[in-house]
Design a protein around this motif. Sequence first.
Motif, PDB file in Angstrom:
ATOM      1  N   ASN A 172      39.822  45.361  42.382  1.00 14.46           N
ATOM      2  CA  ASN A 172      40.794  45.985  41.586  1.00 14.46           C
ATOM      3  C   ASN A 172      40.774  45.799  39.898  1.00 14.46           C
ATOM      4  OD1 ASN A 172      41.865  43.580  42.432  1.00 14.46           O
ATOM      5  ND2 ASN A 172      43.814  44.090  41.388  1.00 14.46           N
ATOM      6  N   LEU A 173      40.409  44.551  39.525  1.00 12.94           N
ATOM      7  CA  LEU A 173      40.231  43.928  38.195  1.00 12.94           C
ATOM      8  C   LEU A 173      39.087  44.825  37.513  1.00 12.94           C
ATOM      9  CD1 LEU A 173      41.255  40.406  38.580  1.00 12.94           C
ATOM     10  CD2 LEU A 173      42.660  42.258  38.197  1.00 12.94           C
ATOM     11  N   HIS A 174      38.154  44.980  38.511  1.00 11.73           N
ATOM     12  CA  HIS A 174      37.048  45.684  37.949  1.00 11.73           C
ATOM     13  C   HIS A 174      37.138  47.068  37.472  1.00 11.73           C
ATOM     14  CE1 HIS A 174      33.907  42.995  40.191  1.00 11.73           C
ATOM     15  NE2 HIS A 174      34.951  42.668  40.333  1.00 11.73           N
ATOM     16  N   PRO A 209      40.161  35.061  36.285  1.00 16.42           N
ATOM     17  CA  PRO A 209      38.958  34.882  35.683  1.00 16.42           C
ATOM     18  C   PRO A 209      38.131  35.179  36.903  1.00 16.42           C
ATOM     19  CG  PRO A 209      39.726  32.688  36.101  1.00 16.42           C
ATOM     20  CD  PRO A 209      41.004  33.612  36.348  1.00 16.42           C
ATOM     21  N   THR A 210      37.793  36.649  37.075  1.00 15.81           N
ATOM     22  CA  THR A 210      37.064  37.233  38.102  1.00 15.81           C
ATOM     23  C   THR A 210      35.347  37.057  37.627  1.00 15.81           C
ATOM     24  OG1 THR A 210      36.200  39.204  39.023  1.00 15.81           O
ATOM     25  CG2 THR A 210      37.648  39.493  37.288  1.00 15.81           C
ATOM     26  N   VAL A 211      34.424  36.510  38.245  1.00 17.68           N
ATOM     27  CA  VAL A 211      33.184  36.244  37.938  1.00 17.68           C
ATOM     28  C   VAL A 211      32.579  37.665  38.063  1.00 17.68           C
ATOM     29  CG1 VAL A 211      30.889  35.269  38.657  1.00 17.68           C
ATOM     30  CG2 VAL A 211      32.973  34.014  38.948  1.00 17.68           C
ATOM     31  N   THR A 212      32.288  38.358  39.104  1.00 23.08           N
ATOM     32  CA  THR A 212      31.663  39.683  39.088  1.00 23.08           C
ATOM     33  C   THR A 212      32.331  40.580  37.903  1.00 23.08           C
ATOM     34  OG1 THR A 212      32.566  40.134  41.258  1.00 23.08           O
ATOM     35  CG2 THR A 212      30.270  39.228  41.125  1.00 23.08           C
ATOM     36  N   GLY A 213      33.805  40.471  37.962  1.00 25.74           N
ATOM     37  CA  GLY A 213      34.350  41.420  37.074  1.00 25.74           C
ATOM     38  C   GLY A 213      33.934  41.272  35.752  1.00 25.74           C
ATOM     39  N   THR A 230      34.420  26.456  44.215  1.00 27.73           N
ATOM     40  CA  THR A 230      34.948  26.821  45.481  1.00 27.73           C
ATOM     41  C   THR A 230      33.585  26.974  46.326  1.00 27.73           C
ATOM     42  OG1 THR A 230      35.961  28.583  46.837  1.00 27.73           O
ATOM     43  CG2 THR A 230      34.830  29.271  44.757  1.00 27.73           C
ATOM     44  N   ASP A 231      32.378  27.034  45.926  1.00 25.90           N
ATOM     45  CA  ASP A 231      31.254  27.207  46.694  1.00 25.90           C
ATOM     46  C   ASP A 231      30.681  25.905  47.112  1.00 25.90           C
ATOM     47  OD1 ASP A 231      29.979  30.026  44.809  1.00 25.90           O
ATOM     48  OD2 ASP A 231      31.400  29.926  46.217  1.00 25.90           O
ATOM     49  N   LEU A 232      31.210  24.902  46.707  1.00 28.71           N
ATOM     50  CA  LEU A 232      30.892  23.679  47.313  1.00 28.71           C
ATOM     51  C   LEU A 232      31.941  22.995  47.977  1.00 28.71           C
ATOM     52  CD1 LEU A 232      28.581  22.087  44.178  1.00 28.71           C
ATOM     53  CD2 LEU A 232      27.932  22.604  46.479  1.00 28.71           C
ATOM     54  N   THR A 245      41.912  26.804  46.178  1.00 30.66           N
ATOM     55  CA  THR A 245      42.901  27.910  45.180  1.00 30.66           C
ATOM     56  C   THR A 245      42.244  29.287  44.736  1.00 30.66           C
ATOM     57  OG1 THR A 245      42.108  27.276  43.100  1.00 30.66           O
ATOM     58  CG2 THR A 245      43.752  25.674  44.150  1.00 30.66           C
ATOM     59  N   VAL A 246      40.883  29.322  45.131  1.00 30.92           N
ATOM     60  CA  VAL A 246      40.322  30.657  44.668  1.00 30.92           C
ATOM     61  C   VAL A 246      40.149  31.737  45.873  1.00 30.92           C
ATOM     62  CG1 VAL A 246      38.008  31.529  43.947  1.00 30.92           C
ATOM     63  CG2 VAL A 246      38.625  29.242  42.988  1.00 30.92           C
ATOM     64  N   PHE A 247      39.826  31.269  46.752  1.00 37.28           N
ATOM     65  CA  PHE A 247      39.916  32.337  47.852  1.00 37.28           C
ATOM     66  C   PHE A 247      40.947  31.798  49.055  1.00 37.28           C
ATOM     67  CE2 PHE A 247      36.532  34.875  46.827  1.00 37.28           C
ATOM     68  CZ  PHE A 247      35.636  34.137  46.233  1.00 37.28           C
TER      69      PHE A 247
END
Length: 416
Positions: free
Chosen positions: A123-125, A160-164, A302-304, A324-326
């Motif tokens: 939605n943010l994109h 703070p969306t990365v791909t967004g 979060t990826d670790l 807290t991210v996903f």
Amino acid sequence: MDKIVVYGGQPLAGDVSISGAKNAALPILAAALLTAKPCTFSNIPDLMDIKTIKKLLASMGVRFSGDRTLEVCAETITSSVAPYDLVKTMRASILVLGPLVARTGRARVSLPGGCAIGARPVNLHIKALQDMGAKVDLREGYIEATAGRLKGAEIYFDLPTVTGTENIMMAAALADGVTVLHNAAREPEIVNLADVLKGMGAKISGAGSDVITITGVTSLSGTEAAIIPDRIEAGTFMIAAGMTGGEINVRGCIPQHLEALTNKLRDTGMTIEPIDDGLKVKAAPKIHSVDIKTLPYPGFPTDLQAQMMAYMTIASGLSVISETVFENRFMHVSELARMGADIAIQGGSAVVRGVPKLFGAPTMATDLRASASLILAGLVAQGATEISRVYHLDRGYEGIEKKFSALGAKMKRITS
Ligand code: EPZ
């Protein structure tokens, strides 16, 4: 479907070379849509997700030559559609949305849909593109966007969306006027993308901070650039060294990108020192439990989280791991528990009580980083651990069983 079998008990030793970052290469390849000129990118990792985005871009008329050093040319865009059957296999396909609208004035991109770790809306994109003057409808599971030339705007991301951030930075590069992204993501992959865009002639400042300013230009040129090393792959090997009582050199990584992890691993008792091209990593004599809270960069990634949880299952104490991210990134917990781990989920946190030993078991990968945590657990478990559905792993780790075997692990892939 392939499986990987790991026989535990071998301390890791030696050197591992880190590949190019998946999450940098994906937006950078999408950025090639912004220009009719050829671009050349080096240090491209050999991953399933890279194959997927190349397939998607080729369906739009983009031409490729090479592999690890890849020439990409979007001289003519023959289609602005990202079909469901491709997007459902890789959510990062959403990264073609911004460049397509900016370059061609239209895009029809399948909504990515959720995945194992959460709903992951976009939605943010969409809102940001609308703020820049695009007309965006959601129809039959697709995002349908049309625009004349996008207009610069003040964009405020709710989070703070990365791909967004990446999508809108790419779209703004060709917009009319100035775009300011507030509450932008700060990941190193965003800085790598911004550097590539600047090499193409874009006017960008502030990448790496939470405010990024882009002054649109009318066209962009080609460029040559290198993909940064994969900090998540590097972190995975660092944790593996700590778990197995090993000592390894992680070569080709950028220590500054790993400071949140390095700090935590030192708190567990590990020794981590910079060397000329990376980090020397040595296991703790006794593993201390630490608490983890995942946050956007520069917080703990979060990826670790799953990999760190595997490490804490054999630490000497209690570790509280907060995601807290996903909203659903604990799919690895039940699989680790089958190996003897003692983990209790309480809302968005997992309480991990260290146990003296894990035991090998048949397990199933559910998502990319969860499958990495099962590999790590298998490295220390007594007996054999079989991990099925390793296609999850192949999306984001280049030749993982070869790299671990070169460090002394007993690991093999069974191709069905
Ligand atoms: C990127 O995903 C990475 N993928 C992920 O890596 C990574 O876990 C994530 O950033 C967080 O660091 C790529 O870069 C290709 P977000 P992304 O938008 O951009 C919510 C891996 O293992 N959100 O930063 O999709 C979202 O639901 C993958 O390599 C909205 O609500 O993540 C999540 O809770 C997994 N609306 C949070 O923001 C939106 O429009 C962060 O998501 C966008 C996001």
